[in-house]
Design a protein around this motif. Structure first.
Motif, mmCIF file in Angstrom:
data_model
loop_
_atom_site.group_PDB
_atom_site.id
_atom_site.type_symbol
_atom_site.label_atom_id
_atom_site.label_comp_id
_atom_site.label_asym_id
_atom_site.label_seq_id
_atom_site.Cartn_x
_atom_site.Cartn_y
_atom_site.Cartn_z
ATOM 1 N N GLN A 1 -13.664 2.557 -4.123
ATOM 2 C CA GLN A 1 -12.452 2.191 -4.870
ATOM 3 C C GLN A 1 -12.213 0.698 -4.778
ATOM 4 N N PHE B 1 -2.262 -0.092 -5.438
ATOM 5 C CA PHE B 1 -3.049 0.686 -6.400
ATOM 6 C C PHE B 1 -4.471 0.811 -5.892
ATOM 7 N N ALA B 2 -5.186 1.831 -6.396
ATOM 8 C CA ALA B 2 -6.625 1.916 -6.146
ATOM 9 C C ALA B 2 -7.280 2.562 -7.354
ATOM 10 N N GLU C 1 -3.904 11.427 2.099
ATOM 11 C CA GLU C 1 -4.208 11.543 0.664
ATOM 12 C C GLU C 1 -4.222 12.995 0.193
ATOM 13 N N GLN D 1 -5.115 3.508 2.881
ATOM 14 C CA GLN D 1 -3.689 3.465 2.583
ATOM 15 C C GLN D 1 -2.822 2.888 3.713
ATOM 16 N N HIS E 1 1.287 10.506 -1.966
ATOM 17 C CA HIS E 1 1.542 10.503 -0.531
ATOM 18 C C HIS E 1 3.030 10.265 -0.271
ATOM 19 N N SER F 1 1.443 3.194 -6.353
ATOM 20 C CA SER F 1 2.892 3.354 -6.360
ATOM 21 C C SER F 1 3.564 2.175 -5.679
ATOM 22 N N LYS G 1 -3.614 -0.769 4.625
ATOM 23 C CA LYS G 1 -3.191 -1.811 3.678
ATOM 24 C C LYS G 1 -1.689 -2.006 3.747
ATOM 25 N N SER H 1 -4.780 5.428 -9.112
ATOM 26 C CA SER H 1 -3.338 5.632 -9.040
ATOM 27 C C SER H 1 -2.750 4.722 -7.968
ATOM 28 N N ASP I 1 -9.286 -1.211 -3.887
ATOM 29 C CA ASP I 1 -8.025 -0.860 -3.251
ATOM 30 C C ASP I 1 -7.205 -2.142 -3.136
ATOM 31 N N ARG J 1 5.962 1.428 -2.711
ATOM 32 C CA ARG J 1 6.098 2.209 -1.478
ATOM 33 C C ARG J 1 7.530 2.180 -0.971
ATOM 34 N N SER K 1 -8.693 6.961 2.393
ATOM 35 C CA SER K 1 -8.418 5.698 1.704
ATOM 36 C C SER K 1 -7.886 4.763 2.781
#
Ligand code: ASP
Length: 615
Positions: free
Chosen positions: A276, A558-559, A216, A240, A476, A514, A243, A512, A278, A516, A238
């Motif tokens: 968050q 998203f988170a 992050e 990230q 990221h 995205s 997930k 925010s 997430d 991936r 996170s």
């Protein structure tokens, strides 16, 4: 089947029909449709072994009932020779109890009162109190715990008390109406979010807290391993990578109300650990994510009594152009006015710049010299070379005043914006103008309603690293470039948009996410541009890249930050007001003293030795 807690063989909950507004709701919006009605879980918890119900919900319809109430002594007043009025407080509010004056009942003693609810005598009704029409008479009192005098008064909203003292005695501070309101609001928001995600087929998956570093871009918190001395876990910035691996694992739609930890320098809106929502979705587009998250945010707002309609969208480019910010606060106007073409061949040196813009500050013509000087300082401190200003006294080129007027041509004067009484501020830097716009126009946190906005089409890169000449990632490194811009990835990296999006609420970046990259080829191109060597990629995210080789669905996620969301819903400026046990701005916890030194013997266990403290 297990009996729900608190419901077996217990007295009927007091006042559960026609409840008064809970005391904790002071002046703030209550959830739509919740008036006069507690959540079922809360009603279940009202009657317990020690009490028949709550203090703050008693009303005239309870007159004649014998009740057992438990709580803290909020206030004691003598009443005649032998009697005292004791205001008994629990989280629902206070009720007046008439007790024998001989009882030694002091502030914050914990007591159980048994008595009969009765209407207050004529003329003694207190309309300021939810229970002000009744009192509890003929009370027997049982002392459950004595208490030292509280370190600060529990009434009132609290800015009077130093925050460090509030945090040191957080268990006392939590008894305050404000904190009770905020934490209960937070719980409602969390459960509304969970419901909204469940409804949409998301699965709650818990990801680990002891992980390898996450990408992050902040500093990791490290946890030394005793079993493998010399090695460290990172705490997740996170979930990230987990997930994304869960998408490879066929979870399809993941969510988690996740704790994230980033070792950052603290600002008013930051905590070292934060929460968050997430989420990650398989076989999904940006649009699918925006829809799913909008649903959850709407549900969260509804839990706090706010209705949020369709959430607007703006591209990152337009947000910069119009507001000088990628997180525009659209509660007010004062949009930036483009003046670059007007000054294309200006004789005024300060306006010979690639970009000149202005904001018109309504009523700002009344500001004195001291204030305009302060604004100039502000602009310089924010990174601008300077600030130019004009006051508009009337419409047209003649209706302008100010020190720079003499440098402007007639045509330039005629092209300037503004209404009579505006102050026009000019800066050759739209970011700084965006900051001035906020400085002069931003309403207080609890004014202007909730304005949510999706900011889409962020650039893939933030600029160029001066030392290496390489582009700097804006997100990221797994963020998917915009499909239309893929061809110019190497040739014009700074012009490449990404499929990344932010959710902004009243000028705060709420979250925010995205689409991936799930294909090795594109990932390799991005790594190459960023200068991430195959060895570094392998070392940092080898496990994710390996997972992708075993069948990765296209996915996006998203988170959003729950602390900030709840703070805005509660009308709080500071996120610490909606966190039960926050850290101070210097990252310490006045309650437990953390962080604390560690015994040298313990360090030895981890194979660690401390360097002398820096001098
Ligand atoms: N992991 C990102 C963050 O915490 C959000 C995301 O891209 O899903 O900001």
């Amino acid at each position: 089947m297990a009996e729900p807690a608190g419901s077996g063989g217990r007295a009927e909950p007091a006042g559960s029909g026609g409840r008064a507004e809970p005391a904790g709701s002071g002046g703030r919006a209550e959830p739509a449709g919740s008036e006069g009605r507690a959540e079922p879980a809360e009603r279940l918890g009202e009657a317990t072994a020690l009490r028949t119900g709550m203090c703050g919900t008693l009303g005239p319809s309870d007159a004649g009932r014998q009740v057992h109430l438990c709580g803290w002594v909020a206030r004691r007043r003598e009443h005649g020779e032998h009697l005292a009025f004791v205001d008994l407080r629990d989280h629902t509010g206070v009720v007046q109890c008439v007790v024998d004056g001989a009882h030694d009942l002091r502030s914050e003693y914990v007591v159980r009162v048994t008595g009969t609810v009765r209407l207050r005598p004529e003329g003694t009704v207190n309309p300021a109190l939810a229970t002000g029409e009744v009192e509890v008479g003929d009370c027997e009192v049982e002392l459950l715990s004595a208490a030292e005098p509280p370190p600060f008064s529990i009434d009132g909203r609290g800015p009077d008390t130093d925050e460090v003292i509030r945090l040191r005695h957080r268990y006392v501070d939590l008894r305050r109406e404000r904190m009770q309101h905020n934490l209960r609001l937070r719980a409602r928001v969390n459960s509304a979010i969970r419901r909204a995600m469940d409804e949409q087929g998301f699965v709650e998956v818990e990801t680990p807290m002891f992980v390898a570093s996450t990408p992050e871009g902040a500093r990791d918190f490290l946890v030394p391993s005793r079993l493998k001395p010399g090695s460290f876990y990172a705490l997740p910035q996170s979930p990230q990578l987990f997930k994304q691996m869960s998408m490879v694992g066929g979870i399809d739609r993941y969510y988690q109300i996740a704790r994230c930890m980033r070792d950052e320098d603290l600002r008013a809106d930051r905590q070292l650990e934060f929460t968050q929502l997430d989420a990650e979705l398989s076989f999904a587009s940006q649009e699918d994510v925006l829809q799913a998250i909008s649903h959850a945010v709407r549900a969260a707002a509804a839990a706090a009594g706010h209705e949020v309609g369709e959430i607007g969208r703006i591209t990152w480019h337009d947000a910069q152009e119009r507001y000088g910010s990628d997180k525009p606060d659209v509660r007010f106007g004062m949009e930036l006015v483009e003046l670059t073409p007007l000054f294309a061949s200006t004789g005024f040196n300060a306006f010979r710049a690639p970009c000149v813009k202005a904001v018109a500050v309504p009523g700002g013509a009344a500001l004195g010299r001291g204030r305009t000087d302060a604004l100039t300082d502000f602009a310089r401190r924010s990174g601008a070379k300077g600030l130019a200003w004009l006051k508009r006294t009337a419409a047209g080129p003649a209706g302008l005043e100010g020190p720079i007027l003499k440098f402007l041509s007639e045509e330039e004067r005629a092209g300037l914006p503004g209404e009579p009484d505006d102050l026009l501020l000019f800066v050759a830097d739209e970011r700084v103008l965006g900051l001035l716009r906020l400085e002069l126009g931003r309403p207080p946190v609890n004014e202007g309603g909730l304005h949510l906005l999706w900011v889409v089409d962020f650039p893939l890169f933030d600029g160029v690293d001066e030392a290496t000449g390489r582009p700097l990632p804006a997100h990221h490194p797994f963020t998917m470039p915009h499909a239309e811009d893929l061809d110019r990835l190497e040739a014009e990296p700074l012009a490449v948009r990404s499929q990344a999006y932010d959710l902004v609420l009243n000028g705060w970046e709420l979250g925010s996410g995205s689409v991936r990259i799930h294909q090795g080829g594109v990932q390799q191109r991005v790594f190459d541009l960023l200068g991430i060597s195959p060895e570094e990629a392998e070392r940092k995210f080898g496990f994710l890249l390996a997972a992708f080789r075993y069948g990765a669905p296209p996915h996006a996620g998203f988170a959003f930050g729950i602390d900030r969301l709840v703070a805005l819903l509660a009308g709080e400026e500071n996120i610490r007001e909606v966190i039960a046990y926050p850290k101070t701005q210097s990252g310490t916890d006045p309650l437990t003293g953390a962080p604390t030194p560690v015994d040298p013997d313990d360090l030895e266990l981890y194979g660690l030795r401390l360097l002398p403290p820096p001098t």
